[in-house]
Scaffold this active site. Structure first.
Site, short mmCIF file in Angstrom:
data_model
loop_
_atom_site.label_atom_id
_atom_site.label_comp_id
_atom_site.label_asym_id
_atom_site.label_seq_id
_atom_site.Cartn_x
_atom_site.Cartn_y
_atom_site.Cartn_z
N LYS A 293 -92.77 -14.92 -58.04
CA LYS A 293 -92.52 -13.54 -58.46
C LYS A 293 -91.35 -12.91 -57.73
CE LYS A 293 -93.76 -9.83 -60.72
NZ LYS A 293 -93.34 -9.86 -62.13
N GLU B 216 -90.14 -19.40 -69.82
CA GLU B 216 -90.75 -19.43 -68.49
C GLU B 216 -92.27 -19.57 -68.53
OE1 GLU B 216 -90.29 -15.94 -66.02
OE2 GLU B 216 -90.26 -14.65 -67.77
N TRP C 13 -93.90 -22.10 -52.21
CA TRP C 13 -92.96 -22.36 -53.30
C TRP C 13 -91.90 -23.25 -52.67
CZ3 TRP C 13 -87.76 -21.44 -54.55
CH2 TRP C 13 -87.44 -21.58 -55.92
N CYS D 194 -93.20 -17.89 -51.55
CA CYS D 194 -94.20 -18.19 -50.54
C CYS D 194 -94.95 -16.92 -50.15
CB CYS D 194 -93.63 -18.82 -49.27
SG CYS D 194 -92.77 -20.35 -49.54
N HIS E 28 -69.71 -20.92 -83.90
CA HIS E 28 -68.75 -21.53 -82.96
C HIS E 28 -69.37 -22.70 -82.19
CE1 HIS E 28 -65.95 -18.40 -83.94
NE2 HIS E 28 -66.88 -17.49 -83.69
N LYS F 240 -88.63 -15.11 -71.68
CA LYS F 240 -90.09 -15.00 -71.62
C LYS F 240 -90.73 -16.26 -72.17
CE LYS F 240 -90.42 -12.47 -69.37
NZ LYS F 240 -89.64 -11.54 -68.66
N ASN G 156 -92.04 -17.98 -44.72
CA ASN G 156 -91.47 -17.70 -46.05
C ASN G 156 -89.97 -17.49 -45.85
OD1 ASN G 156 -90.77 -16.67 -48.58
ND2 ASN G 156 -91.49 -14.61 -48.09
N GLY G 157 -89.13 -18.20 -46.62
CA GLY G 157 -87.68 -18.04 -46.47
C GLY G 157 -87.02 -19.40 -46.31
N ARG H 61 -96.71 -15.71 -55.61
CA ARG H 61 -95.45 -15.94 -54.90
C ARG H 61 -95.10 -17.42 -54.77
NH1 ARG H 61 -93.89 -11.38 -52.17
NH2 ARG H 61 -92.57 -12.58 -50.79
N GLU I 169 -83.82 -11.89 -73.28
CA GLU I 169 -85.10 -11.63 -72.61
C GLU I 169 -86.25 -12.31 -73.36
OE1 GLU I 169 -85.98 -10.79 -69.86
OE2 GLU I 169 -88.02 -10.04 -70.00
C1 F6R Z 1 -88.59 -13.28 -65.42
C2 F6R Z 1 -88.50 -12.74 -64.08
C3 F6R Z 1 -87.32 -13.08 -63.26
C4 F6R Z 1 -86.90 -11.87 -62.43
C5 F6R Z 1 -85.77 -12.26 -61.46
C6 F6R Z 1 -85.28 -11.05 -60.69
O1 F6R Z 1 -89.76 -12.85 -66.06
O2 F6R Z 1 -89.37 -12.04 -63.63
O3 F6R Z 1 -86.27 -13.54 -64.05
O4 F6R Z 1 -86.47 -10.86 -63.30
O5 F6R Z 1 -86.24 -13.22 -60.58
O6 F6R Z 1 -86.32 -10.48 -59.97
P1 F6R Z 1 -86.24 -8.99 -59.45
O7 F6R Z 1 -86.25 -8.08 -60.62
O8 F6R Z 1 -87.46 -8.84 -58.57
O9 F6R Z 1 -84.97 -8.87 -58.66
#
Ligand code: F6R
Length: 608
Positions: free
Chosen positions: A603, A488, A74, A2, A504, A485, A100-101, A27, A481
């Protein structure tokens, strides 16, 4: 999660709020809304499902208001709908709140308020707040300011709040407990937002509200009340120049692509903080760190998502050369673990935002037990940075794309440098900095050489529904990773699997419609990786691999080889990461996805 934005001054708040919300949209973008007081008397509330663009379409830009608050959501409590969009009001429509929260005790409060006659319009946790304030102001006859302070006692959970009262359009209240909130100091006007890019166009003076602080904001004054101290306190704004804040796409179609291409620059910036004094390695942020590296028995790395992958990668790197047992855990799993570790355990948390709720709670938990915490964070003002004993600033610059790219690179580079630093300290061995200093140039050249081939490969595979990413050893976290990517931003199902584990169970998934993406450059895992890719080939899975150029064996085995040059294997993981990021990006772009703001994601994950 948010985004919230507030304006108070002498100009029309509407364009400020819209532009602020657009910058905060990363956000959360399930819905958007704003409230303002037209002509100092009429409360207008506008809410839509979807993005700020939809909000713009229903606004009357000829309206004039000197104060207003806005929100991008969000969703947590309550589905995605107009009635659940913020702002929320009390029964009489005087008090307006954006949040937010998560309010953890909202159910009890809601029941209590309903019993007192309050009528709720939404399913959100947030809506209890304006009703609670109304209750205190009207029935307990305390002023709004006192009622606002009471929220710190009455609300459990995490919150950043903006509160506006139609009856007094000269004041905005802002409260922070755990969720971030930054006040921007203007001239004859003031601003407040969840993150700094929303403020950077209007001011270069900021104050980051601390936990349990409230700001009382008017056009000409910002007063900060600290609940811990029990009174208003003096605060000094910090200056952050606009060029460090402003986030522009600079001609790239998406922030994510721009951020992928910024990585060589980020690495260069990081390396400018590393020096050698005779044979002693120095890293700017850890010069003053008094960790007794020789006494450490265990290193415990905690993070989420992409940052967790960086920590997992570092585990392999560190264990190769340092005398520690390294454990890596997801911060969300730490809630369920009973910590039995030696006293001489160093905790490392990694977080680009520094506001991830699970990371913050772990940090607090282990600090309470007396452990020291070193954090790698991209925001020096964030909660994680401030509450850690030691802190490394990742220096990646603001990352707007929801998918983390350049911050991941910054994390693995700093973790690699930190390993060199500790090795140098413990064993007094010379560190080859030249090797590191070549990295940005190699990455730069590699990106421009490889991008077209990655695009062509993406074109071949973007319509597939499932991908398996295979790797071994330290490349396995990179496979995780790569899969993260892809899923997501493209919404394609993708799994990272340790190549040795295929037989396995997961090998049952293979068929001609399930591409395998292998990491198979010539390092110590190479020959076993080749065997695993052979096994996949035998099940007729199409194979893409990152491997060495002119590797004939691999060329004959796979359908598409994305080569790294035959240089020192030290460089391969950094190059490989960029291939994985680019592949995910191009696939998502070909599918027409909202790359910078993928569905359901945010984010900064400020809820547990
Ligand atoms: C994926 C991504 C998330 C963050 C995760 C942790 O691209 O960005 O998986 O890595 O939410 O976020 P931070 O690093 O801000 O603690």
């Amino acid at each position: 999660m948010c985004g919230i934005f507030g304006y108070i001054g002498n100009k029309n708040c509407i364009p400020f709020i819209i532009s602020g919300l657009e910058k905060l949209e990363y956000r959360g973008y399930d819905s958007a809304g704003m409230a303002y007081i037209r002509n100092d008397s009429v409360l207008e509330i506008k809410k839509v499902v979807g993005k700020v663009q939809n909000l713009k379409e229903i606004l009357d830009f000829s309206d004039f208001s000197k104060v207003g608050i806005g929100h991008t959501r969000w969703a947590t409590h309550g589905g995605i709908s107009v009635e659940n969009a913020h702002p929320h009001t009390d029964c009489k429509g005087n008090i307006v709140v954006v949040h937010n929260g998560i309010i953890e005790n909202y159910k009890e409060l809601k029941e209590l308020l309903i019993n007192k006659g309050h009528v709720f319009k939404s399913q959100t946790d947030t809506e209890v707040i304006p009703h609670l304030l109304e209750e205190m102001v009207d029935k307990e006859e305390i002023g709004l300011e006192e009622a606002v302070k009471e929220l710190f006692k009455k609300l459990e959970g995490a919150f950043a709040l903006l509160i506006m009262d139609k009856r007094n359009p000269n004041i905005l209240y802002a409260l922070r407990k755990q969720s971030p909130l930054i006040v921007g100091f203007g001239i004859g006007e003031n601003f407040i937002a969840s993150d700094i890019p929303a403020l950077g166009d209007y001011t270069d003076r900021f104050y980051y509200l601390k936990d349990t602080q409230m700001a009382k904001i008017s056009a000409n004054e910002i007063k900060v009340y600290d609940m811990g101290v029990g009174k208003y306190i003096g605060v000094e704004p910090i200056r952050i120049p606009q060029d460090r804040i402003r986030a522009e796409k600079n001609g790239y179609p998406h922030f994510m692509l721009k951020e992928i291409f910024e990585q060589p620059l980020v690495v260069r910036r990081i390396l400018s903080t590393v020096n050698k004094n005779r044979d002693e390695l120095q890293i700017e942020d850890i010069k003053s760190i008094d960790i007794s590296w020789e006494k450490i028995k265990k290193v415990f790395i905690v993070a989420c998502g992409t940052s967790y992958h960086a920590g997992y990668y570092a585990k392999f790197l560190w264990e190769e050369e340092l005398p520690y047992f390294i454990e890596v855990e997801l911060a969300s799993q730490m809630h369920h673990r009973n910590l039995r570790v030696p006293d001489e355990t160093l905790f490392i948390t990694i977080s680009q935002s520094g506001e991830t709720a699970d990371v913050i709670s772990t940090l607090r938990k282990v600090k309470e037990k007396g452990f020291k915490v070193l954090s790698l964070v991209n925001n020096p003002q964030s909660t994680v940075a401030r509450e850690s004993d030691y802190f490394i600033n990742l220096r990646a610059g603001i990352e707007i794309g929801v998918a983390a790219t350049k911050t991941f690179m910054a994390e693995i580079v700093y973790l690699g440098l930190l390993k060199e630093y500790v090795k140098n300290k413990l064993y007094k061995v010379k560190i080859d900095l030249d090797k590191w200093n070549m990295l940005p140039t190699y990455l730069e050249n590699y990106l421009s050489n490889i991008k077209d081939q990655v695009f062509e490969t993406a074109k071949k595979y973007y319509q597939k529904k499932n991908f398996l990413y295979l790797a071994r050893g330290r490349n396995f976290p990179l496979a995780l990773e790569g899969a993260l990517k892809l899923k997501e931003i493209s919404y394609i199902h993708a799994e990272g699997i340790p190549a040795g584990e295929m037989k396995h169970g997961p090998i049952a998934l293979l068929d001609p419609e399930t591409p395998v993406f292998g990491i198979a450059y010539k390092d110590d895992a190479y020959s076993k990786m080749i065997n695993n890719l052979e096994e996949a080939k035998a099940r007729r899975a199409p194979i893409i691999a990152i491997g060495n150029e002119k590797d004939k064996k691999l060329e004959n085995l796979v359908d598409d080889l994305i080569p790294v040059p035959n240089i020192d294997p030290f460089y391969y993981p950094y190059m490989g990461v960029m291939v994985l990021q680019l592949f995910a990006y191009y696939v998502a772009d070909l599918l027409g996805r909202e790359i910078d703001q993928p569905r359901n994601l945010a984010k900064s994950v400020t809820v547990e």
